[in-house]
Design an enzyme around this catalytic site. Structure first.
Site, PDB file in Angstrom:
ATOM      1  N   GLY A  52       4.556  -1.698   9.920  1.00  0.00           N
ATOM      2  CA  GLY A  52       5.950  -0.677   9.460  1.00  0.00           C
ATOM      3  C   GLY A  52       5.320   0.075   9.604  1.00  0.00           C
ATOM      4  O   GLY A  52       4.172  -0.069   8.370  1.00  0.00           O
ATOM      5  N   CYS A  53       6.403   1.208   8.612  1.00  0.00           N
ATOM      6  CA  CYS A  53       5.581   2.278   7.345  1.00  0.00           C
ATOM      7  C   CYS A  53       6.843   2.845   6.389  1.00  0.00           C
ATOM      8  O   CYS A  53       8.395   2.302   6.834  1.00  0.00           O
ATOM      9  CB  CYS A  53       5.418   3.830   8.073  1.00  0.00           C
ATOM     10  SG  CYS A  53       5.298   4.275   6.478  1.00  0.00           S
ATOM     11  N   LEU A  54       6.785   2.690   5.252  1.00  0.00           N
ATOM     12  CA  LEU A  54       8.065   3.025   4.372  1.00  0.00           C
ATOM     13  C   LEU A  54       8.272   4.493   4.351  1.00  0.00           C
ATOM     14  O   LEU A  54      10.119   4.646   4.360  1.00  0.00           O
ATOM     15  CB  LEU A  54       7.446   3.025   2.801  1.00  0.00           C
ATOM     16  CG  LEU A  54       7.194   1.845   2.523  1.00  0.00           C
ATOM     17  CD1 LEU A  54       6.785   1.464   0.906  1.00  0.00           C
ATOM     18  CD2 LEU A  54       7.869   0.651   2.488  1.00  0.00           C
ATOM     19  N   GLN A  69       3.307   9.816   0.483  1.00  0.00           N
ATOM     20  CA  GLN A  69       4.350   9.144   0.897  1.00  0.00           C
ATOM     21  C   GLN A  69       6.021   9.368  -0.427  1.00  0.00           C
ATOM     22  O   GLN A  69       6.645   9.343  -0.299  1.00  0.00           O
ATOM     23  CB  GLN A  69       4.057   7.901   0.889  1.00  0.00           C
ATOM     24  CG  GLN A  69       3.725   7.358   2.260  1.00  0.00           C
ATOM     25  CD  GLN A  69       3.489   6.248   2.731  1.00  0.00           C
ATOM     26  OE1 GLN A  69       2.493   5.757   2.139  1.00  0.00           O
ATOM     27  NE2 GLN A  69       4.241   5.872   3.107  1.00  0.00           N
ATOM     28  N   HIS A 110      -4.354   1.660   7.674  1.00  0.00           N
ATOM     29  CA  HIS A 110      -3.437   2.972   7.865  1.00  0.00           C
ATOM     30  C   HIS A 110      -2.746   4.136   6.696  1.00  0.00           C
ATOM     31  O   HIS A 110      -2.426   5.018   6.592  1.00  0.00           O
ATOM     32  CB  HIS A 110      -2.119   1.760   7.227  1.00  0.00           C
ATOM     33  CG  HIS A 110      -0.382   1.760   7.285  1.00  0.00           C
ATOM     34  ND1 HIS A 110       0.410   1.277   8.141  1.00  0.00           N
ATOM     35  CD2 HIS A 110       0.237   2.640   6.690  1.00  0.00           C
ATOM     36  CE1 HIS A 110       1.301   1.666   7.795  1.00  0.00           C
ATOM     37  NE2 HIS A 110       1.416   2.747   7.640  1.00  0.00           N
ATOM     38  N   GLU A 111      -3.002   3.304   5.280  1.00  0.00           N
ATOM     39  CA  GLU A 111      -2.890   4.546   4.318  1.00  0.00           C
ATOM     40  C   GLU A 111      -3.939   5.757   4.021  1.00  0.00           C
ATOM     41  O   GLU A 111      -3.383   6.654   4.374  1.00  0.00           O
ATOM     42  CB  GLU A 111      -2.937   3.653   2.706  1.00  0.00           C
ATOM     43  CG  GLU A 111      -2.431   2.566   2.472  1.00  0.00           C
ATOM     44  CD  GLU A 111      -0.835   3.010   2.569  1.00  0.00           C
ATOM     45  OE1 GLU A 111      -0.003   1.893   2.883  1.00  0.00           O
ATOM     46  OE2 GLU A 111      -0.306   3.953   2.350  1.00  0.00           O
ATOM     47  N   GLY A 163       0.751  -0.894  -0.224  1.00  0.00           N
ATOM     48  CA  GLY A 163       0.256   0.050   0.043  1.00  0.00           C
ATOM     49  C   GLY A 163       1.051   1.505   0.127  1.00  0.00           C
ATOM     50  O   GLY A 163       1.642   1.271   0.100  1.00  0.00           O
ATOM     51  N   HIS A 187      -2.426   8.306   6.651  1.00  0.00           N
ATOM     52  CA  HIS A 187      -1.205   9.008   5.753  1.00  0.00           C
ATOM     53  C   HIS A 187      -2.452  10.368   5.141  1.00  0.00           C
ATOM     54  O   HIS A 187      -1.305  11.197   5.111  1.00  0.00           O
ATOM     55  CB  HIS A 187      -0.903   8.404   4.710  1.00  0.00           C
ATOM     56  CG  HIS A 187       0.469   7.902   5.244  1.00  0.00           C
ATOM     57  ND1 HIS A 187       1.702   8.109   5.779  1.00  0.00           N
ATOM     58  CD2 HIS A 187       0.563   6.216   5.101  1.00  0.00           C
ATOM     59  CE1 HIS A 187       1.941   7.024   5.855  1.00  0.00           C
ATOM     60  NE2 HIS A 187       1.772   6.119   5.649  1.00  0.00           N
TER      61      HIS A 187
END
Length: 271
Positions: A189-191, A133, A232-233, A128, A236
């Site tokens: 976790g997150c990029l 991002q 999660h997305e 995702g 953001h």
């Protein structure tokens, strides 16, 4: 959103999607929302593409404002490389994104942004990605989980996370609501926050509505891991990172994922 699989860590590379989280139901360990793929083996360590730094994005926004066209008019210019994944600290990740206007949908520039998002997500790889991002403050998310990605996870983790493959999904201006009060705690976790994981409690069932890439209304229900990725997305797009919702005592480096949870911490899994 990142998903990390509990493979042998010496051969692990993160999937930079926000998708699968490996967990040990016994609490002995867990993986986050981004798992490893064969593609990552070819690119050991972080493969994040070509990142738009906060300074370069700020300069771009300044130049575009000076030309009177707005930042959007200057973003979709063709370039030889993909944008990099923006890291925590860049204001674009900590401020609410704006909605996409109807007249922007289908434009060459918006199509380029969506294409870049998909390419960056798959290259990471991840399950995702949200437009902020890659430095774009628009309400757009893309997500995808494949059987190949899932095959790298342990069977017990797949079952615990209620993880199933789903096709590439693009949602513009998504609006999300929970369908029940049932929740689960898993590592994420997150990029945009490299090298760390933490337990986050999320709803198990959600509904999201918005517009598809073609501008037509879409509505979908999701549960399990797909529901987690959507939450999660969408966070953001509100300028929220997972660390703002984490259970603080579960926060750890990727290298320490398999260590037991501290005394007093709830166990991973459905609540």
């Amino acid at each position: 959103m990142e998903v990390i699989q509990r493979l042998r860590f010496t051969h692990c590379h993160r999937l930079l999607f926000p998708v699968s989280v490996s967990l040990s139901v016994s609490g002995a360990g867990a993986a986050d929302l981004i798992h490893n793929t064969a593609a990552q083996k070819a690119s050991v360590n972080n493969v994040n593409g070509n990142r738009l730094s906060s300074s370069s994005f700020s300069r771009r926004r300044t130049r575009v404002r000076a030309s009177g066209g707005g930042w959007f008019s200057g973003f979709g210019a063709k370039k030889a490389t993909l944008p990099e994944i923006v890291k925590a600290g860049d204001p674009v990740l900590h401020e609410p994104a704006r909605e996409v206007e109807k007249e922007e949908i289908g434009s060459e520039k918006l199509e380029k942004i969506i294409d870049d998002m998909i390419a960056v997500m798959r290259k990471a790889p991840g399950v995702g990605l949200a437009a902020p991002q890659i430095g774009v403050p628009l309400k757009i998310i893309v997500l995808e989980d494949t059987q190949e990605y899932i095959s790298y996870a342990r069977k017990d983790e797949i079952v615990a996370q209620d993880r199933r493959p789903f096709d590439l999904t693009v949602i513009i201006n998504p609006k999300l609501r929970s369908l029940s009060n049932k929740t689960a705690l898993f590592f994420e976790g997150c990029l945009s926050v490299d090298g760390f994981r933490a337990g986050v409690e999320r709803y198990l069932e959600v509904e999201v509505s918005g517009l598809g890439r073609d501008g037509r209304p879409v509505k979908m229900e999701a549960r399990g891991w797909q529901a987690r990725i959507l939450q999660h997305e969408c966070d953001h797009l509100d300028g929220t990172l997972y660390v703002e919702k984490m259970l603080p005592r579960t926060f750890r480096t990727v290298q320490n994922l398999d260590l037991p949870l501290p005394l007093g911490c709830p166990q991973l899994g459905p609540r």
